[in-house]
Design an enzyme around this catalytic site. Sequence first.
Site, mmCIF file in Angstrom:
data_model
loop_
_atom_site.group_PDB
_atom_site.id
_atom_site.type_symbol
_atom_site.label_atom_id
_atom_site.label_comp_id
_atom_site.label_asym_id
_atom_site.label_seq_id
_atom_site.Cartn_x
_atom_site.Cartn_y
_atom_site.Cartn_z
ATOM 1 C CG ASP A 1 -2.158 0.817 1.071
ATOM 2 O OD1 ASP A 1 -3.249 0.226 1.085
ATOM 3 O OD2 ASP A 1 -2.061 2.064 0.913
ATOM 4 C CG ASP B 1 2.254 4.461 -6.755
ATOM 5 O OD1 ASP B 1 1.449 3.666 -7.277
ATOM 6 O OD2 ASP B 1 2.267 5.682 -7.012
ATOM 7 C CG LEU C 1 3.600 -5.339 -7.850
ATOM 8 C CD1 LEU C 1 3.846 -4.771 -6.457
ATOM 9 C CD2 LEU C 1 2.085 -5.402 -8.126
ATOM 10 C CG LEU D 1 -9.065 -5.376 -2.634
ATOM 11 C CD1 LEU D 1 -8.527 -6.729 -3.082
ATOM 12 C CD2 LEU D 1 -9.518 -5.443 -1.183
ATOM 13 C CE LYS E 1 2.551 -13.640 -19.628
ATOM 14 N NZ LYS E 1 3.843 -12.952 -19.749
ATOM 15 C CB ALA F 1 -11.154 -4.942 -5.823
ATOM 16 C CE1 TYR G 1 -13.035 3.322 -7.738
ATOM 17 C CE2 TYR G 1 -15.372 3.222 -8.272
ATOM 18 C CZ TYR G 1 -14.293 2.754 -7.557
ATOM 19 O OH TYR G 1 -14.453 1.710 -6.656
ATOM 20 N NE ARG H 1 -16.139 4.922 0.500
ATOM 21 C CZ ARG H 1 -15.356 3.880 0.210
ATOM 22 N NH1 ARG H 1 -15.705 3.031 -0.723
ATOM 23 N NH2 ARG H 1 -14.221 3.685 0.859
HETATM 24 P P1 NAD Z 1 -9.784 2.444 0.514
HETATM 25 O O1 NAD Z 1 -9.471 3.778 -0.053
HETATM 26 O O2 NAD Z 1 -10.019 2.338 1.980
HETATM 27 O O3 NAD Z 1 -8.647 1.399 0.138
HETATM 28 C C1 NAD Z 1 -7.856 1.471 -1.007
HETATM 29 C C2 NAD Z 1 -6.409 1.256 -0.617
HETATM 30 O O4 NAD Z 1 -5.593 1.253 -1.790
HETATM 31 C C3 NAD Z 1 -5.871 2.346 0.311
HETATM 32 O O5 NAD Z 1 -5.214 1.782 1.412
HETATM 33 C C4 NAD Z 1 -4.894 3.106 -0.583
HETATM 34 O O6 NAD Z 1 -3.862 3.732 0.141
HETATM 35 C C5 NAD Z 1 -4.423 2.009 -1.523
HETATM 36 N N1 NAD Z 1 -3.891 2.490 -2.786
HETATM 37 C C6 NAD Z 1 -4.496 3.326 -3.676
HETATM 38 N N2 NAD Z 1 -3.689 3.549 -4.727
HETATM 39 C C7 NAD Z 1 -2.560 2.822 -4.512
HETATM 40 C C8 NAD Z 1 -1.352 2.637 -5.246
HETATM 41 N N3 NAD Z 1 -1.141 3.251 -6.415
HETATM 42 N N4 NAD Z 1 -0.408 1.807 -4.727
HETATM 43 C C9 NAD Z 1 -0.600 1.181 -3.549
HETATM 44 N N5 NAD Z 1 -1.722 1.330 -2.801
HETATM 45 C C10 NAD Z 1 -2.690 2.143 -3.285
HETATM 46 O O7 NAD Z 1 -11.043 1.892 -0.302
HETATM 47 P P2 NAD Z 1 -11.866 0.537 -0.133
HETATM 48 O O8 NAD Z 1 -13.280 0.896 0.074
HETATM 49 O O9 NAD Z 1 -11.203 -0.374 0.833
HETATM 50 O O10 NAD Z 1 -11.745 -0.063 -1.598
HETATM 51 C C11 NAD Z 1 -10.896 -1.162 -1.890
HETATM 52 C C12 NAD Z 1 -11.145 -1.640 -3.306
HETATM 53 O O11 NAD Z 1 -12.506 -2.047 -3.464
HETATM 54 C C13 NAD Z 1 -10.906 -0.552 -4.365
HETATM 55 O O12 NAD Z 1 -10.317 -1.147 -5.494
HETATM 56 C C14 NAD Z 1 -12.296 -0.079 -4.681
HETATM 57 O O13 NAD Z 1 -12.372 0.440 -5.995
HETATM 58 C C15 NAD Z 1 -13.104 -1.352 -4.520
HETATM 59 N N6 NAD Z 1 -14.524 -1.059 -4.222
HETATM 60 C C16 NAD Z 1 -14.913 -0.655 -2.978
HETATM 61 C C17 NAD Z 1 -16.247 -0.389 -2.724
HETATM 62 C C18 NAD Z 1 -16.754 0.012 -1.373
HETATM 63 O O14 NAD Z 1 -17.938 0.246 -1.234
HETATM 64 N N7 NAD Z 1 -15.951 0.086 -0.340
HETATM 65 C C19 NAD Z 1 -17.181 -0.506 -3.756
HETATM 66 C C20 NAD Z 1 -16.752 -0.882 -5.020
HETATM 67 C C21 NAD Z 1 -15.408 -1.178 -5.235
HETATM 68 N N1 UDP Z 2 -24.545 11.136 -0.498
HETATM 69 C C1 UDP Z 2 -25.269 12.040 0.244
HETATM 70 N N2 UDP Z 2 -24.633 12.712 1.250
HETATM 71 C C2 UDP Z 2 -23.339 12.502 1.578
HETATM 72 C C3 UDP Z 2 -22.597 11.560 0.822
HETATM 73 C C4 UDP Z 2 -23.232 10.889 -0.203
HETATM 74 O O1 UDP Z 2 -26.458 12.245 -0.004
HETATM 75 O O2 UDP Z 2 -22.849 13.163 2.515
HETATM 76 C C5 UDP Z 2 -25.225 10.410 -1.576
HETATM 77 C C6 UDP Z 2 -24.489 10.421 -2.906
HETATM 78 O O3 UDP Z 2 -24.837 11.576 -3.665
HETATM 79 C C7 UDP Z 2 -25.011 9.145 -3.544
HETATM 80 C C8 UDP Z 2 -25.229 8.209 -2.345
HETATM 81 O O4 UDP Z 2 -25.309 9.059 -1.204
HETATM 82 O O5 UDP Z 2 -26.260 9.367 -4.154
HETATM 83 C C9 UDP Z 2 -24.103 7.210 -2.130
HETATM 84 O O6 UDP Z 2 -22.902 7.935 -2.116
HETATM 85 P P1 UDP Z 2 -21.500 7.253 -1.787
HETATM 86 O O7 UDP Z 2 -20.478 8.328 -1.902
HETATM 87 O O8 UDP Z 2 -21.571 6.512 -0.514
HETATM 88 O O9 UDP Z 2 -21.301 6.153 -2.935
HETATM 89 P P2 UDP Z 2 -21.574 6.092 -4.501
HETATM 90 O O10 UDP Z 2 -22.201 7.365 -4.989
HETATM 91 O O11 UDP Z 2 -20.249 5.875 -5.096
HETATM 92 O O12 UDP Z 2 -22.490 4.953 -4.646
#
Ligand code: NAD
Ligand code: UDP
Length: 311
Positions: free
Chosen positions: A32, A57, A62, A74, A106, A115, A146, A187
Amino acid sequence: MARVVVTGGAGFLGSHLCRALLDRGDQVVAIDNFITGSVGNVEALFGRSGFTFVEHDVSNYLWVPGHVDAVMHLASPASPVDFERIPIQILKVGGLGTHNGLGLAKAKGAKFFLASTSEVYGDPLVHPQPETYWGNVNPIGPRGVYDEAKRYAEAMTTAYHRVHGLDVRIVRIFNTYGPQMRPDDGRAVSNFLVQALRGEPITIFGSGEQTRSFTFVDDEIRGFLALLDSDVTTPVNIGNPAEYTIGQLAEMAIEVTGSTSELTYLPLPVDDPAQRQPDITKARELLGWAPTVELREGLERTAEYFRTVLS
Ligand code: NAD
Ligand code: UDP
């Protein structure tokens, strides 16, 4: 016992995943760069046998010495507030970072686990969303950095499967919440619970009629492991199909915290999806997976975590 590389291991989901892998006897190499993660998320793992941490990074070259059975990628910022703040880093880790992770897998003859996200469906015109839906994404909108990075990552992962025969898994994660989320992550769940606990106004974007389907982290991680251990090489939705409006989420956050916070309405962000609900037929049938934690219970457990963090 397997040796698993987890990129993004110091993030919210990554740290839960590292713990779950260690709990079942696997060895973990977490990588990370802390762009959105924290040492705090993994400090409890440092003493555990089989856990190694590398600050790096993964958008840069890597390499991990020794045998590797699986690379679970992830690493990626995931909150809409980050889409505005660090868009290029998001594109790089979804593009270059995924490519580097695939290259490592690979070279090691390892499985690659991506993820991905429900955001590949964009602002969906099909409801609920099955894996066969191709999505409705604005490539140049603020969320495009994204959504398109993840769509590219899925395409690249599938190309490695087709061309190199790499054994791959792709999970499409729906809004997941729980302990270890950053209080300032931006979020909806973290914002609402933190605002409610502080007695501040709950910030609803738009009318609050837009919907999401929220998954508690323990269910999500159980789904990850079921997919990892399966032989399914195509994308699988892992999310709780119980769908709520954002207004309902706000009310529930107030109830579980016993807060006196009021609601305040702010402009809806550009391209904010109007609705989202996973069709989880595939996960049920091929993985035997289904969520077990209802939103109210999950929010109570998450509120308890934020209460400790805030105090
Ligand atoms: P998070 O931000 O808590 O975790 C992401 C981690 O990746 C962090 O620790 C960050 O420092 C690390 N990171 C980012 N860029 C990096 C890089 N270039 N090199 C090394 N480390 C790096 O977010 P999360 O919610 O834990 O999400 C984890 C994964 O799940 C992500 O790929 C995200 O897109 C995916 N995801 C999460 C959700 C959710 O609701 N939490 C939903 C859909 C997808
Ligand atoms: N949202 C909100 N208030 C907040 C943060 C988010 O109303 O303070 C809304 C946002 O506009 C979206 C939903 O909640 O419609 C979920 O947002 P989140 O950022 O959790 O995830 P995502 O939009 O990526 O699903």
